[in-house]
Design a protein around this motif. Structure first.
Motif, short mmCIF file in Angstrom:
data_model
loop_
_atom_site.label_atom_id
_atom_site.label_comp_id
_atom_site.label_asym_id
_atom_site.label_seq_id
_atom_site.Cartn_x
_atom_site.Cartn_y
_atom_site.Cartn_z
N UNK A 168 -2.51 4.94 1.35
CA UNK A 168 -1.48 5.21 2.35
C UNK A 168 -2.03 5.02 3.75
N UNK A 169 -3.32 5.35 3.95
CA UNK A 169 -3.94 5.13 5.25
C UNK A 169 -3.97 3.67 5.65
N UNK A 170 -4.29 2.82 4.70
CA UNK A 170 -4.28 1.38 4.99
C UNK A 170 -2.87 0.92 5.31
N UNK A 171 -1.88 1.48 4.59
CA UNK A 171 -0.49 1.12 4.86
C UNK A 171 -0.02 1.57 6.22
N UNK A 203 0.83 -1.20 0.00
CA UNK A 203 0.00 0.00 0.00
C UNK A 203 0.87 1.27 0.00
N UNK A 204 1.93 1.26 0.78
CA UNK A 204 2.79 2.44 0.87
C UNK A 204 3.44 2.77 -0.47
N UNK A 205 3.99 1.77 -1.12
CA UNK A 205 4.67 2.01 -2.39
C UNK A 205 3.68 2.43 -3.47
N UNK A 206 2.51 1.81 -3.48
CA UNK A 206 1.51 2.19 -4.48
C UNK A 206 1.07 3.64 -4.27
N UNK A 207 0.85 4.02 -3.01
CA UNK A 207 0.47 5.40 -2.72
C UNK A 207 1.57 6.36 -3.12
#
Length: 429
Positions: free
Chosen positions: A279-282, A244-248
């Motif tokens: 990013x919130x999910x990450x 999730x972080x990288x995608x965001x």
């Protein structure tokens, strides 16, 4: 990872007809939840804007009994939380709807929690060491979050942040139990955001992604609780949060500048709205670290700074701005641990790393961030928002209680380290 959340992703069409359709679906969700007495929370500015008006009209049209609370404070305080909590207790609501940015959604989370636990003292659930940090064991009412900004990701997280005025520092409540039941991610709701709010919200997304990806790995987090109910909301970086972080981060790199510079770029606004949730999910699973830990006293000790585009009657350092101003110094400092992740982040943000040395990862990411911020006309460091070297001891003192996040830094830090980071952040360019 226990992500107790459902998300409705609105199609990327911006027609008013589709907006009405989504409002009908939203009301049906309330009906399916058995809601008979709904609390709608927002703030004074938003109460006059289309997102709230659409919800109000739909609730009235379909016969949902509701009361509106529009006294949410932008950048909430303990007192503004308490005011909303009192309203919720008196209302005896069986469902909540939060329409707004992180301030509104966080306030609604707190109101839901304390209304469900009426005998609790306010500090019972506030993060230690400021509060008691007790686990939440009471059932909460359903909460539907409708974000109107693209930054906090609060619709996905079990965190509610506020400014604790007595100590002049930000803290919060962190528990999976306060996560919204449903988040409605609708890019229509972002179209009224002015330029600087788009920018500062986007900087929060940027730092959520960077901090969660570079956080202490989950298997190194200590201590390990003996009972799962005591497990912290933030686990450290892990293979799921990394996705999730990288995608965001990739979305931010592609779309944030476009979303800030052109309010008619609906593709950019829509993608940044999604990036906020991603990013919130990450970070809602991995956590954040020093940028956020240091941001809380930056916001809490604000003097006279009033940002452009914020219609408020009090001094305010927007959360995303308070976070991003320390980011070059922080990532230059943390890159000694896991430099390959810092270098990967720099490349995503546009750095040419073909001839880069791994030992220079921190400096490369820091320089990449400075260029990114300079291009977007960000204030030139903490000095530009009213701080000086004389304020550093107070800023460090305000950071020390933020152990919930600072302990997730991949590199441990001393008070002297924090002083040096604040000093390095006084001027960016």
């Amino acid at each position: 990872l226990n992500q107790r959340l459902s998300i409705i992703l609105a199609r990327y069409s911006f027609s008013s007809q589709l907006a009405l359709c989504k409002c009908r679906i939203f009301v049906s969700d309330l009906q399916n939840l058995g809601a008979r007495r709904v609390c709608l929370m927002t703030d004074k500015n938003l109460s006059k804007l289309p997102p709230v008006n659409a919800v109000l009209n739909s609730l009235a049209k379909y016969g949902i009994n509701f009361q509106i609370y529009d006294n949410v404070r932008v950048e909430p305080t303990d007192q503004s939380f308490l005011d909303a909590i009192q309203f919720a207790k008196k209302g005896e609501f069986d469902a909540y709807v939060a329409v707004g940015g992180g301030s509104v959604i966080d306030t609604c989370k707190a109101a839901n929690l304390y209304a469900a636990s009426p005998s609790a003292e306010f500090l019972d659930y506030v993060n230690a060491p400021i509060g008691k940090g007790k686990p939440v064991t009471v059932p909460l009412k359903p909460l539907i979050a409708v974000p109107t900004t693209s930054g906090t990701g609060s619709e996905t997280t079990g965190v509610a942040i506020f400014d604790f005025k007595e100590l002049k520092v930000k803290t919060g409540i962190a528990s999976r139990a306060i996560k919204p039941t449903l988040g409605i991610i609708d890019p229509l709701h972002t179209l009224s955001m002015p330029e600087r709010i788009v920018a500062n919200s986007g900087f929060d997304v940027l730092c959520h992604a960077l901090e969660s990806y570079t956080a202490l790995p989950y298997h190194q987090r200590r201590p390990c609780p003996s009972n799962p109910i005591e497990r912290p909301a933030y686990q450290g970086s892990n293979p799921i949060s990394d996705v999730w972080a990288l995608h965001a981060l990739r979305i931010v790199a592609k779309y944030l500048k476009r979303a800030i510079r052109n309010p008619e770029d609906r593709e950019a606004r829509a993608n940044m709205h999604l990036a906020s949730a991603f990013a919130g999910i990450g970070f809602g699973n991995a956590g954040v670290h020093l940028c956020h830990g240091m941001s809380y006293p930056i916001s809490g000790l604000v003097k006279t700074y009033k940002p452009k585009d914020y219609n408020v009657d009090h001094s305010l350092v927007p959360h995303g701005l308070s976070v991003v101003l320390t980011s070059p110094a922080v990532f230059a400092f943390t890159a000694q641990m896991h430099p390959e992740r810092h270098l990967e982040a720099a490349e995503i943000l546009g750095a040419d790393i073909r001839t880069a040395r791994i030992k220079d990862a921190g400096l490369i990411l820091a320089d990449t961030l400075r260029k990114f911020l300079f291009d977007l006309n960000v204030d030139d460091g903490l000095a530009a928002i009213g701080y000086s070297k004389a304020d550093i001891p107070a800023l460090v003192k305000g950071t020390l209680p933020q152990e919930r996040v600072t302990k997730l830094s991949p590199r441990p830090q001393t008070e002297e380290d924090l002083s040096a980071l604040f000093e390095a952040s006084m001027k960016l360019y």
